[in-house]
Design an enzyme around this catalytic site. Sequence first.
Site, short mmCIF file in Angstrom:
data_model
loop_
_atom_site.label_atom_id
_atom_site.label_comp_id
_atom_site.label_asym_id
_atom_site.label_seq_id
_atom_site.Cartn_x
_atom_site.Cartn_y
_atom_site.Cartn_z
N GLU A 1 0.93 -1.37 0.15
CA GLU A 1 0.06 -0.22 0.25
C GLU A 1 1.02 1.12 -0.09
OE1 GLU A 1 -2.16 -0.96 3.72
OE2 GLU A 1 -4.03 -2.15 2.14
N HIS B 1 -18.93 -9.68 6.02
CA HIS B 1 -16.65 -9.27 6.15
C HIS B 1 -16.71 -9.61 6.96
CE1 HIS B 1 -13.91 -6.25 7.90
NE2 HIS B 1 -13.51 -6.49 6.93
N GLU C 1 -12.89 -8.98 9.10
CA GLU C 1 -11.81 -9.01 9.49
C GLU C 1 -11.29 -9.51 10.01
OE1 GLU C 1 -8.52 -7.78 9.51
OE2 GLU C 1 -9.69 -6.28 8.12
N HIS D 1 -8.42 -8.52 1.07
CA HIS D 1 -7.73 -7.24 1.45
C HIS D 1 -6.47 -7.24 1.90
CE1 HIS D 1 -10.63 -3.67 0.33
NE2 HIS D 1 -10.79 -4.98 -0.70
N GLU E 1 -7.55 -6.36 -2.73
CA GLU E 1 -6.83 -5.80 -2.69
C GLU E 1 -5.93 -5.43 -2.91
OE1 GLU E 1 -7.37 -1.88 0.92
OE2 GLU E 1 -6.30 -3.73 1.45
N GLU F 1 -9.55 4.09 0.05
CA GLU F 1 -8.63 4.70 1.03
C GLU F 1 -8.23 5.41 1.54
OE1 GLU F 1 -8.48 0.71 3.19
OE2 GLU F 1 -7.01 0.39 3.01
#
Length: 705
Positions: free
Chosen positions: A172, A414, A416, A484, A503, A509
């Site tokens: 990222e 989702h 996480e 992600h 991702e 983001e």
Amino acid sequence: MKNWFFSSLFALFFLALGFSQQLKSPNENLIMSFTLLNDGTPSYSLTYKGKEVIKPSKLGLELKNDKISLLNGFAMTDSKTSTFDETWTPVWGEVAKIRNNYNELAVTLKQNETNRQLVIRFRLFNDGLGFRYEFPAQNNLVYFIIKEEHTQFAMTGDHTAFWIAGDYDTQEYDYTTSKLSEIRGLSKGAISSNASQTPFSPTGVQTALMMKTDDGIYINLHEAALINYACMHLNLDDKNMVFESWLTPNSNGDKGQMQAPCNTPWRTIMVSDDARDILASKITLNLNDPCKIEDTSWIKPVKYVGVWWEMITGKSSWSYTNDFPAIQLGVTDYSKAQPNGTHAANTEHVKQYIDFAADNGFDAVLVEGWNEGWEDWFGHAKDYVFDFVTPYPDFDVIGVHEYAKSKGVKMIMHHETSAAIRNYERHLDKAFQFMKDHGYDAVKTGYVGNIVPVGEHHYSQWTNNHYQYVLEKAVDYQIMINGHEAVRPTGICRTYPNLIGNESARGTEFQAFGGSKPNHVTILPFTRLIGGPMDYTPGIFEMDISKLNPNNHSHVNSTLANQLALYVTMYSPLQMAADLPENYNRFTDAFQFIKDVAIDWDESYYLEAEPGEYITVARKAKGSNNWFIGNVNGLTSRASSIKLDFLEKGKKYEATIYADAKEAHYKTNPQAYTIQKIKVTNKSKINQVSVPGGGYAISIIEKNK
């Protein structure tokens, strides 16, 4: 008989001496030469249209706890060539059919001192080279540990590169454009803060690495079929301009624990004098195994909205309460907690998103922060963070499912994990069954933070095996995966097309975390998307984040027209309209393009392309005669002229052009756009200007009259 005997003897003699062998691409533009050096070191080189693009480069692997590694001392014992040509049908994709055509050379080597065997397999396509190491079953090489892979890519000059810093835990980063010789001096500034990061060298970079030579040849280095192996980075010897592979270590510092028979992933080199060929290349997919899922009818492209952007910007929160300093699932009693008033994943608010999806033709709604544990989920190396099945008091799982079903909308789960891998695997079957029981066919997985167990990295062999385990386990439950913070894609979506998104790069983001470079999206298709589609989450219409959250002064470095174009230029079968419904309701005429644009395609043509500067793509919607065009622009205003000769002859179409207004600019006037409708045929040409950080999007709809 005598002639056959002497011919065979003569061939074996030259094999033993290690004379060079050549392999040509089907169109003969690329020529790969394999050679054994005097000390028995395998090497290769590559030319394109008579020009050297990869100088002689060494191959081999260094083994741990072994006096003799797989680096030199080899003799060639066999060499086989073959040709392969097929056309296969992807479950989803940029095109309806993909041709897989290559010439192959498989070289069998025997190490004289150890009697170990190593096969190096080369496949040469019209647009590049793939090669890998193969370790046959043998007595002298069974279990072994890779200390480092020493695959070289020797450059012919100080090329321009589009790169991000080498890191074991994140991709990222914003891209840096520089000469290879400048990477060392720029590396420190290229590393920005992240939730988990481990840079390893001042000249380390990540793949896919895009480069351009001074004489206009484009070169892309990457890998394909990353299975049961560590992710490959590249480290540059900037005195000699030679890249060498650099694998991600595990918690012991080892780069790979292997058991023969086995093989490495493919190392890929794409080459062309036309940047569009790099974008259109299917080498990465073709080097992966065919689909292993017998029934793929449940795998479908998805266009979705969700409760996400308002949390990323700080307008809302994932957590339900501010009462607890720490959470222990099964112990903490949420029924006694005071809601914080900012929790977005509550039943009534999610129903509003379901209504919006239903009213505007979206397939699904993603909800994050629905489950207990978000109050202290990050930064504590907790092994037991979430259980993936227990909702907060204000989220009615059954009620939301029934409401969405009544509206014809699916829900996206989702998960996480907070990078606690063992915890996720511990709960995986129960979590997937929970999804099926409540109507969820797709899940966005997340791995934010340092990997738990402590000491592992996001891209090590052990962690990559976890991602693969989740993907294959999801097949048992007919669940699609959007990963992600996982390892960057390497074409595995051909084998397991339930991997509908990743991702694995700096996504939208970061526009809420301070912004990305305006030309970021003109580089990603040449780098990150080489391995597979990205869940980039485009479609932001309100560029001033302070209007959502007064405490966040970030700015989205893009024009509104650029955001529309991303639905075409950033290919993915999973596309999100990421902004808040109220912002789409402010710009309903522009929002129409997001509602109309397809997410699965029969044909794709890259009309214009230059990394870091511009990309223009035309795509034909699956099962339709309608086309969509997207253009994203870099830092300099430019005029674009495109022919519509890809349209069907004799047909008439109406083109709706969503473009930057003359006064538009990504920084000062991002929401200035124009919309015009014109009649077009396959003889038409469209001239359009894109401003800095801008672009345009065009829908071309067939007209019956």
